[in-house]
Write a protein that holds these residues in place. Structure first.
Motif, short mmCIF file in Angstrom:
data_model
loop_
_atom_site.label_atom_id
_atom_site.label_comp_id
_atom_site.label_asym_id
_atom_site.label_seq_id
_atom_site.Cartn_x
_atom_site.Cartn_y
_atom_site.Cartn_z
N ILE A 5 0.81 -1.22 0.00
CA ILE A 5 0.00 0.00 0.00
C ILE A 5 0.84 1.26 0.00
O ILE A 5 0.33 2.34 -0.26
N VAL A 6 2.10 1.14 0.34
CA VAL A 6 3.03 2.26 0.21
C VAL A 6 4.16 1.80 -0.72
O VAL A 6 4.51 0.63 -0.74
N THR A 7 4.69 2.71 -1.48
CA THR A 7 5.74 2.35 -2.42
C THR A 7 7.11 2.41 -1.75
O THR A 7 7.28 3.06 -0.71
N LEU A 8 8.04 1.78 -2.39
CA LEU A 8 9.43 1.85 -1.94
C LEU A 8 9.89 3.31 -1.95
O LEU A 8 10.53 3.77 -1.00
N GLU A 9 9.55 4.04 -3.00
CA GLU A 9 9.97 5.43 -3.12
C GLU A 9 9.40 6.30 -2.00
O GLU A 9 10.11 7.12 -1.42
N GLU A 10 8.10 6.14 -1.70
CA GLU A 10 7.48 6.89 -0.60
C GLU A 10 8.17 6.57 0.72
O GLU A 10 8.42 7.47 1.54
N GLU A 18 18.54 7.86 0.45
CA GLU A 18 18.72 8.25 -0.94
C GLU A 18 19.39 7.17 -1.79
O GLU A 18 19.31 7.21 -3.01
N HIS A 19 20.05 6.21 -1.16
CA HIS A 19 20.76 5.17 -1.91
C HIS A 19 19.83 3.99 -2.16
O HIS A 19 18.76 3.89 -1.56
N SER A 20 20.27 3.11 -3.03
CA SER A 20 19.45 1.93 -3.35
C SER A 20 20.04 0.64 -2.77
O SER A 20 19.53 -0.45 -3.04
N ASP A 21 21.07 0.76 -1.97
CA ASP A 21 21.76 -0.40 -1.42
C ASP A 21 20.85 -1.32 -0.61
O ASP A 21 21.07 -2.52 -0.56
N GLU A 22 19.86 -0.74 0.06
CA GLU A 22 19.01 -1.52 0.96
C GLU A 22 17.56 -1.61 0.50
O GLU A 22 16.66 -1.86 1.29
N ASP A 23 17.34 -1.43 -0.79
CA ASP A 23 15.97 -1.46 -1.31
C ASP A 23 15.25 -2.77 -0.98
O ASP A 23 14.09 -2.75 -0.56
N ALA A 24 15.91 -3.88 -1.16
CA ALA A 24 15.27 -5.18 -0.88
C ALA A 24 14.92 -5.30 0.60
O ALA A 24 13.83 -5.78 0.95
N LEU A 25 15.81 -4.84 1.45
CA LEU A 25 15.55 -4.86 2.90
C LEU A 25 14.36 -3.98 3.25
O LEU A 25 13.46 -4.40 3.98
N ILE A 26 14.32 -2.78 2.69
CA ILE A 26 13.21 -1.87 2.97
C ILE A 26 11.89 -2.44 2.45
O ILE A 26 10.87 -2.36 3.14
N GLU A 27 11.91 -3.05 1.28
CA GLU A 27 10.69 -3.68 0.77
C GLU A 27 10.22 -4.80 1.69
O GLU A 27 9.01 -4.98 1.89
N SER A 28 11.15 -5.57 2.24
CA SER A 28 10.75 -6.64 3.17
C SER A 28 10.18 -6.03 4.45
O SER A 28 9.23 -6.58 5.02
N PHE A 29 10.72 -4.91 4.89
CA PHE A 29 10.17 -4.22 6.06
C PHE A 29 8.75 -3.71 5.77
O PHE A 29 7.88 -3.75 6.64
N ILE A 30 8.52 -3.20 4.56
CA ILE A 30 7.18 -2.73 4.19
C ILE A 30 6.19 -3.89 4.27
O ILE A 30 5.11 -3.76 4.84
#
Length: 95
Positions: A5-10, A18-30
């Motif tokens: 319901i919320v995007t990775l970017e939001e 600002e970096h993309s190093d932890e995008d997968a981790l943040i998506e799993s947290f979402i």
């Protein structure tokens, strides 16, 4: 669980990442945060047909920020308490 319901970017904007190093981790947290929110609401987020209330989005952002910033010393009791307060008016009596 359906689409987030919320995007990775939001979420990265909320976290000030600002970096993309932890995008997968943040998506799993979402995804985990949305599961917690559904558990407290006692219904799936997909039941909101038109739009997700802002308080529910903030509950997800809050939870993700706790997961991200305090991952080594996470206080789930505090998270649950705040989520219950944020989501109280939307919560069903039972599943």
């Amino acid at each position: 669980m359906g689409p987030l319901i919320v995007t990775l970017e939001e979420t990265k904007l909320w976290l000030r990442v600002e970096h993309s190093d932890e995008d997968a981790l943040i998506e799993s947290f979402i995804a985990a945060a949305e599961e917690l929110v559904e558990g407290i609401l006692r219904f799936p987020l997909s039941e909101f047909e038109v739009s997700i209330p802002e308080a529910i989005k903030y509950a997800v952002f809050f939870t993700v920020s706790k997961f991200y910033e305090e991952r080594n010393e996470l206080n789930m009791e505090e998270i649950n308490s705040v989520l219950k307060a944020l989501l109280f008016s939307y919560r069903k009596v039972d599943w």
